[in-house]
Design a protein around this motif. Structure first.
Motif, PDB file in Angstrom:
ATOM      1  N   MET A   1       0.868  -1.208  -0.006  1.00 19.78           N
ATOM      2  CA  MET A   1      -0.021  -0.051  -0.048  1.00 19.78           C
ATOM      3  C   MET A   1       0.941   1.140   0.094  1.00 19.78           C
ATOM      4  N   SER A   2       0.570   2.066  -0.902  1.00 20.97           N
ATOM      5  CA  SER A   2       1.394   3.395  -0.728  1.00 20.97           C
ATOM      6  C   SER A   2       1.031   4.308   0.266  1.00 20.97           C
ATOM      7  N   LEU A   3       1.899   5.267   0.385  1.00 21.85           N
ATOM      8  CA  LEU A   3       1.781   6.183   1.650  1.00 21.85           C
ATOM      9  C   LEU A   3       0.399   6.880   1.528  1.00 21.85           C
ATOM     10  N   ARG A   4       0.182   7.503   0.291  1.00 19.66           N
ATOM     11  CA  ARG A   4      -1.001   7.990   0.000  1.00 19.66           C
ATOM     12  C   ARG A   4      -2.201   7.372   0.080  1.00 19.66           C
ATOM     13  N   ASP A   5      -2.247   5.899  -0.211  1.00 24.45           N
ATOM     14  CA  ASP A   5      -3.368   5.062   0.232  1.00 24.45           C
ATOM     15  C   ASP A   5      -3.475   4.939   1.596  1.00 24.45           C
ATOM     16  N   GLU A   6      -2.207   4.690   2.303  1.00 26.06           N
ATOM     17  CA  GLU A   6      -2.505   4.788   3.645  1.00 26.06           C
ATOM     18  C   GLU A   6      -3.036   5.878   4.510  1.00 26.06           C
ATOM     19  N   ILE A   7      -2.569   7.128   4.087  1.00 21.72           N
ATOM     20  CA  ILE A   7      -3.429   8.350   4.601  1.00 21.72           C
ATOM     21  C   ILE A   7      -4.825   8.339   4.141  1.00 21.72           C
ATOM     22  N   ALA A   8      -5.418   7.993   3.074  1.00 21.17           N
ATOM     23  CA  ALA A   8      -6.648   8.017   2.536  1.00 21.17           C
ATOM     24  C   ALA A   8      -7.527   7.161   3.526  1.00 21.17           C
ATOM     25  N   ALA A   9      -6.883   6.037   3.971  1.00 23.59           N
ATOM     26  CA  ALA A   9      -7.477   5.040   4.735  1.00 23.59           C
ATOM     27  C   ALA A   9      -7.449   5.282   6.299  1.00 23.59           C
ATOM     28  N   CYS A  10      -6.464   6.231   6.506  1.00 24.72           N
ATOM     29  CA  CYS A  10      -6.493   6.557   7.988  1.00 24.72           C
ATOM     30  C   CYS A  10      -7.959   7.007   8.782  1.00 24.72           C
ATOM     31  N   THR A  11      -7.886   6.470  10.088  1.00 20.40           N
ATOM     32  CA  THR A  11      -9.213   6.582  10.782  1.00 20.40           C
ATOM     33  C   THR A  11      -8.778   6.924  12.245  1.00 20.40           C
ATOM     34  N   ILE A  12      -7.475   7.423  12.458  1.00 21.23           N
ATOM     35  CA  ILE A  12      -6.888   7.525  13.942  1.00 21.23           C
ATOM     36  C   ILE A  12      -7.733   8.431  14.751  1.00 21.23           C
ATOM     37  N   ARG A  97      -6.337  18.211  14.397  1.00 19.93           N
ATOM     38  CA  ARG A  97      -6.140  17.142  15.309  1.00 19.93           C
ATOM     39  C   ARG A  97      -4.583  17.033  15.638  1.00 19.93           C
ATOM     40  N   PRO A  98      -4.203  16.795  16.899  1.00 22.90           N
ATOM     41  CA  PRO A  98      -2.753  16.543  17.189  1.00 22.90           C
ATOM     42  C   PRO A  98      -2.066  15.218  16.639  1.00 22.90           C
ATOM     43  N   GLU A  99      -2.912  14.183  15.970  1.00 21.44           N
ATOM     44  CA  GLU A  99      -2.451  12.900  15.665  1.00 21.44           C
ATOM     45  C   GLU A  99      -1.722  13.108  14.252  1.00 21.44           C
ATOM     46  N   CYS A 100      -2.210  13.776  13.492  1.00 18.95           N
ATOM     47  CA  CYS A 100      -1.850  13.697  12.079  1.00 18.95           C
ATOM     48  C   CYS A 100      -0.262  14.168  11.891  1.00 18.95           C
ATOM     49  N   ALA A 101       0.034  15.482  12.171  1.00 19.62           N
ATOM     50  CA  ALA A 101       1.554  15.548  12.076  1.00 19.62           C
ATOM     51  C   ALA A 101       2.498  14.663  12.580  1.00 19.62           C
ATOM     52  N   PRO A 102       2.371  14.086  13.846  1.00 22.73           N
ATOM     53  CA  PRO A 102       3.378  13.041  14.346  1.00 22.73           C
ATOM     54  C   PRO A 102       3.394  11.810  13.754  1.00 22.73           C
ATOM     55  N   THR A 103       2.188  11.323  13.074  1.00 28.05           N
ATOM     56  CA  THR A 103       1.775  10.237  12.283  1.00 28.05           C
ATOM     57  C   THR A 103       2.455  10.194  11.022  1.00 28.05           C
ATOM     58  N   ALA A 106       6.933  13.094   8.982  1.00 22.68           N
ATOM     59  CA  ALA A 106       8.238  12.671   8.494  1.00 22.68           C
ATOM     60  C   ALA A 106       8.043  11.745   7.368  1.00 22.68           C
ATOM     61  N   ARG A 107       7.085  11.005   7.359  1.00 20.30           N
ATOM     62  CA  ARG A 107       6.950  10.101   6.304  1.00 20.30           C
ATOM     63  C   ARG A 107       6.952  10.751   4.878  1.00 20.30           C
ATOM     64  N   ILE A 108       6.163  11.628   4.863  1.00 23.76           N
ATOM     65  CA  ILE A 108       5.772  12.413   3.737  1.00 23.76           C
ATOM     66  C   ILE A 108       7.177  13.244   3.215  1.00 23.76           C
ATOM     67  N   MET A 109       7.796  13.757   4.225  1.00 26.83           N
ATOM     68  CA  MET A 109       8.966  14.576   4.050  1.00 26.83           C
ATOM     69  C   MET A 109      10.114  13.680   3.379  1.00 26.83           C
ATOM     70  N   THR A 110      10.071  12.557   3.981  1.00 32.49           N
ATOM     71  CA  THR A 110      11.274  11.689   3.512  1.00 32.49           C
ATOM     72  C   THR A 110      10.871  11.240   2.065  1.00 32.49           C
ATOM     73  N   GLU A 111       9.668  11.337   1.392  1.00 32.64           N
ATOM     74  CA  GLU A 111       9.289  11.023  -0.037  1.00 32.64           C
ATOM     75  C   GLU A 111       9.917  12.292  -1.049  1.00 32.64           C
ATOM     76  N   LEU A 112       9.954  13.456  -0.229  1.00 31.75           N
ATOM     77  CA  LEU A 112      10.463  14.484  -0.824  1.00 31.75           C
ATOM     78  C   LEU A 112      11.703  14.951  -1.137  1.00 31.75           C
ATOM     79  N   PRO A 113      12.025  15.906  -2.240  1.00 32.08           N
ATOM     80  CA  PRO A 113      13.576  16.139  -2.559  1.00 32.08           C
ATOM     81  C   PRO A 113      13.919  17.099  -1.096  1.00 32.08           C
TER      82      PRO A 113
END
Length: 190
Positions: A1-12, A97-103, A106-113
């Protein structure tokens, strides 16, 4: 599952979202300009399009981005502090919501230049990403934007509330916006 798919399925934080879960985020591995805002508002929650409101219009005016540029994930990443609409509070929307950024951030930023510019829109983004988070006010951070370059560019939130802030801080339009537009153009390859 791609990171985008994981985020789209997030229910935290489903239990805390009165209007339901609808993560609104956009990025790709080629993105050199990142815009980190607060959280989607009601209009963005309904459309699923980041910055699809008057704040987005003002942000595009500030940055010099066209709609097509801003919504091209290969060029601009739109990554709020909270990915879903948090609901209303007195005087505006609830905080992200305080859960999003910590979750996810970092994973998104590692995919960027590595060679990228991140616009930090508002105090929530600035508190997370700038070392002076507990010391400086939003106005001080924006006024001292050069101290955070070349990686970060702190900005006020472009909501209707910023009209009075801009009137009280005329240096923002005269000194900050020209540099912002130049840096954004550089990241866009213009």
């Amino acid at each position: 599952m791609s990171l985008r798919d994981e985020i789209a399925a997030c229910t935290i934080c489903t239990a805390h979202l009165p209007h339901g879960v609808r993560p609104v985020v956009s990025f790709s591995p080629t993105t050199r300009l990142v815009i980190i805002g607060q959280a989607p508002g009601a209009k963005v929650h309904a459309s699923g399009i980041p910055w699809d409101d008057a704040s987005g219009d003002r942000l595009r005016e500030w940055t010099g981005l066209t709609k097509s540029e801003m919504y091209d994930p290969a060029r601009v990443a739109l990554v709020p502090m909270g990915f879903c609409y948090p609901g209303k509070a007195s005087g505006g929307d609830k905080p992200p919501r305080p859960e999003c950024a910590p979750t996810w951030h970092a994973r998104i930023m590692t995919e960027l230049p590595e060679d990228r510019l991140t616009l930090l829109i508002g105090s929530y983004a600035q508190a997370r990403y700038l070392c002076d988070s507990g010391k400086a006010s939003l106005t001080e951070r924006v006024r001292q934007f050069q101290d955070h370059l070349p990686r970060y560019f702190p900005l006020p939130h472009p909501s209707w509330r910023s009209t009075n802030w801009m009137r009280n801080n005329p240096w923002f339009e005269a000194e900050v916006l020209p540099v912002l537009r130049d840096r954004v153009a550089e990241m866009m390859g213009c």
